[in-house]
Design an enzyme around this catalytic site. Structure first.
Site, PDB file in Angstrom:
ATOM      1  N   LEU A  24     -41.456 -72.849 -30.964  1.00  0.00           N
ATOM      2  CA  LEU A  24     -41.926 -74.135 -30.444  1.00  0.00           C
ATOM      3  C   LEU A  24     -42.336 -75.102 -31.545  1.00  0.00           C
ATOM      4  O   LEU A  24     -42.890 -74.704 -32.562  1.00  0.00           O
ATOM      5  CB  LEU A  24     -43.109 -73.897 -29.497  1.00  0.00           C
ATOM      6  N   HIS A  28     -41.136 -79.666 -28.121  1.00  0.00           N
ATOM      7  CA  HIS A  28     -41.430 -78.826 -26.959  1.00  0.00           C
ATOM      8  C   HIS A  28     -42.809 -79.160 -26.388  1.00  0.00           C
ATOM      9  O   HIS A  28     -42.995 -79.255 -25.179  1.00  0.00           O
ATOM     10  CB  HIS A  28     -41.441 -77.337 -27.358  1.00  0.00           C
ATOM     11  N   LYS A 140     -33.578 -85.302 -26.442  1.00  0.00           N
ATOM     12  CA  LYS A 140     -32.921 -84.769 -27.642  1.00  0.00           C
ATOM     13  C   LYS A 140     -31.564 -84.145 -27.314  1.00  0.00           C
ATOM     14  O   LYS A 140     -30.593 -84.313 -28.038  1.00  0.00           O
ATOM     15  CB  LYS A 140     -33.855 -83.742 -28.286  1.00  0.00           C
ATOM     16  N   ASP A 141     -31.527 -83.385 -26.200  1.00  0.00           N
ATOM     17  CA  ASP A 141     -30.283 -82.731 -25.776  1.00  0.00           C
ATOM     18  C   ASP A 141     -29.711 -83.511 -24.596  1.00  0.00           C
ATOM     19  O   ASP A 141     -29.768 -83.072 -23.445  1.00  0.00           O
ATOM     20  CB  ASP A 141     -30.560 -81.268 -25.436  1.00  0.00           C
TER      21      ASP A 141
HETATM   22  P1  PAJ Z   1     -34.722 -75.483 -26.645  1.00  0.00           P
HETATM   23  O1  PAJ Z   1     -33.746 -75.887 -27.682  1.00  0.00           O
HETATM   24  O2  PAJ Z   1     -35.821 -74.541 -26.996  1.00  0.00           O
HETATM   25  O3  PAJ Z   1     -35.354 -76.806 -26.064  1.00  0.00           O
HETATM   26  C1  PAJ Z   1     -36.250 -76.760 -24.972  1.00  0.00           C
HETATM   27  C2  PAJ Z   1     -36.490 -78.172 -24.478  1.00  0.00           C
HETATM   28  O4  PAJ Z   1     -37.134 -78.928 -25.522  1.00  0.00           O
HETATM   29  C3  PAJ Z   1     -35.175 -78.899 -24.155  1.00  0.00           C
HETATM   30  O5  PAJ Z   1     -35.322 -79.628 -22.958  1.00  0.00           O
HETATM   31  C4  PAJ Z   1     -34.992 -79.803 -25.350  1.00  0.00           C
HETATM   32  O6  PAJ Z   1     -34.244 -80.967 -25.071  1.00  0.00           O
HETATM   33  C5  PAJ Z   1     -36.427 -80.138 -25.694  1.00  0.00           C
HETATM   34  N1  PAJ Z   1     -36.541 -80.610 -27.083  1.00  0.00           N
HETATM   35  C6  PAJ Z   1     -36.053 -80.029 -28.202  1.00  0.00           C
HETATM   36  N2  PAJ Z   1     -36.291 -80.794 -29.292  1.00  0.00           N
HETATM   37  C7  PAJ Z   1     -36.936 -81.896 -28.843  1.00  0.00           C
HETATM   38  C8  PAJ Z   1     -37.451 -83.093 -29.473  1.00  0.00           C
HETATM   39  N3  PAJ Z   1     -37.346 -83.284 -30.796  1.00  0.00           N
HETATM   40  N4  PAJ Z   1     -38.059 -84.010 -28.702  1.00  0.00           N
HETATM   41  C9  PAJ Z   1     -38.173 -83.830 -27.348  1.00  0.00           C
HETATM   42  N5  PAJ Z   1     -37.715 -82.733 -26.708  1.00  0.00           N
HETATM   43  C10 PAJ Z   1     -37.101 -81.788 -27.429  1.00  0.00           C
HETATM   44  O7  PAJ Z   1     -32.714 -76.616 -24.736  1.00  0.00           O
HETATM   45  C11 PAJ Z   1     -32.941 -75.411 -24.681  1.00  0.00           C
HETATM   46  O8  PAJ Z   1     -33.950 -74.810 -25.398  1.00  0.00           O
HETATM   47  C12 PAJ Z   1     -32.130 -74.458 -23.823  1.00  0.00           C
HETATM   48  O9  PAJ Z   1     -30.815 -74.926 -23.727  1.00  0.00           O
HETATM   49  C13 PAJ Z   1     -32.737 -74.249 -22.404  1.00  0.00           C
HETATM   50  C14 PAJ Z   1     -32.790 -75.569 -21.607  1.00  0.00           C
HETATM   51  C15 PAJ Z   1     -34.134 -73.628 -22.492  1.00  0.00           C
HETATM   52  C16 PAJ Z   1     -31.827 -73.256 -21.611  1.00  0.00           C
HETATM   53  O10 PAJ Z   1     -31.701 -72.061 -22.295  1.00  0.00           O
END
Ligand code: PAJ
Length: 271
Positions: A24, A28, A140-141
């Site tokens: 995290l 996150h 971000k995604d």
């Molecule tokens: P993960 O890469 O751990 O990201 C979890 C969530 O945090 C996602 O919704 C992602 O878009 C968000 N997140 C990541 N970096 C961010 C940032 N810099 N600013 C704001 N939000 C950010 O994405 C995943 O996990 C997986 O694909 C998941 C949805 C859990 C399915 O396995």
């Protein structure tokens, strides 16, 4: 998980789910804080989902630090961490997959075959396990957001999708669990992804609408970095991920590290 969730529901509480793969960071935690403000109960799932990684990808070396994650989530006052094991999520005889279709095909879908099927399948399972009122995802995604929104609509899942803005470092680099892979030179060069987004947003704010020109402005900073190999730099529709549109999306490799970023050109680029 479902039993706990149904208990909270019977008590009249609203439930927010933040799906993550752990390791995290402040991105996150911004989702967790938003969920905390909007719900009586906040559940964070941590699951490094094997089926969304391709054969040559970083599943084995993906950063994992469950003790640190638990500490951060405790400080953020979440009510529960849902951390299933891989064999609970995918027993050997489980073969069902969720295929979302058109929005999952271009860009990330093309670069990472099977990725969005893995994401859509695990998100469906997490929503089924938690039955939240709201689910939190990061901009971000951006293509993941579009894919999950499509999934929620097409399968009538009824969960309220809540999207939080991208959290960035001071030089603009979007926070990502994969940034830990970067060495100091790579880290510096990685700022070229957001530099392109900033430049394209400025061009758009100045009235530029020619898609080819916007695409060149977007890709130029990455093109000037010898350490950066551009995978794509496009301007697409934020809901369909097909052209034309206003969402600038980029993907690049720095050595073995693959980074993505995006920005809606109609908005000012903050940072
Ligand atoms: P993960 O890469 O751990 O990201 C979890 C969530 O945090 C996602 O919704 C992602 O878009 C968000 N997140 C990541 N970096 C961010 C940032 N810099 N600013 C704001 N939000 C950010 O994405 C995943 O996990 C997986 O694909 C998941 C949805 C859990 C399915 O396995």
């Amino acid at each position: 998980m479902l039993q706990a969730s149904r208990g909270w529901r019977r008590g009249g509480g609203s439930i927010g789910l933040v799906p993550t793969m752990g390791a995290l960071h402040a991105g996150h935690l911004s989702l967790v804080e938003l969920a905390r403000r909007e719900n009586d109960v906040v559940v964070v799932s941590i699951f490094v989902n094997p089926i969304q990684f391709g054969p040559g990808e970083d599943f084995a070396r993906y950063p994992r630090d469950p003790a640190r994650d638990a500490r951060l989530l405790h400080q953020a006052e979440v009510d529960a961490i849902y951390e299933p094991s891989a064999d609970v999520m995918y027993p050997p005889d489980a073969g069902t997959r969720v295929h979302v279709g058109s929005v999952a095909e271009p860009l990330e879908g093309r670069a990472r075959p099977g990725h969005f099927e893995g994401v859509a399948t695990v998100v469906t399972k997490l929503l089924a396990a938690v039955e939240p009122d709201r689910a939190y995802f990061g901009q971000k995604d951006a293509q993941q957001v579009a894919v999950v929104k499509r999934l929620v609509r097409d399968l009538d899942l009824g969960v309220d999708m809540r999207i939080a803005p991208t959290v960035r470092e001071v030089d603009g680099l979007a926070l990502s669990s994969r940034n830990v892979y970067l060495d100091p030179e790579g880290r510096k060069a990685a700022a070229s992804l957001s530099a392109g987004l900033r430049a394209a947003a400025q061009a758009y704010a100045g009235g530029e609408r020619d898609p080819d020109l916007l695409r060149r402005v977007l890709a130029a900073p990455m093109g000037a970095e010898p350490l950066v190999a551009v995978e794509y730099a496009e301007v697409v529709d934020p809901a369909t991920f097909h052209k034309p549109g206003t969402l600038a999306v980029v993907a690049a490799r720095l050595g073995k590290t693959r980074l993505i970023d995006n920005h809606d050109l109609r908005l000012p680029f903050v940072r």
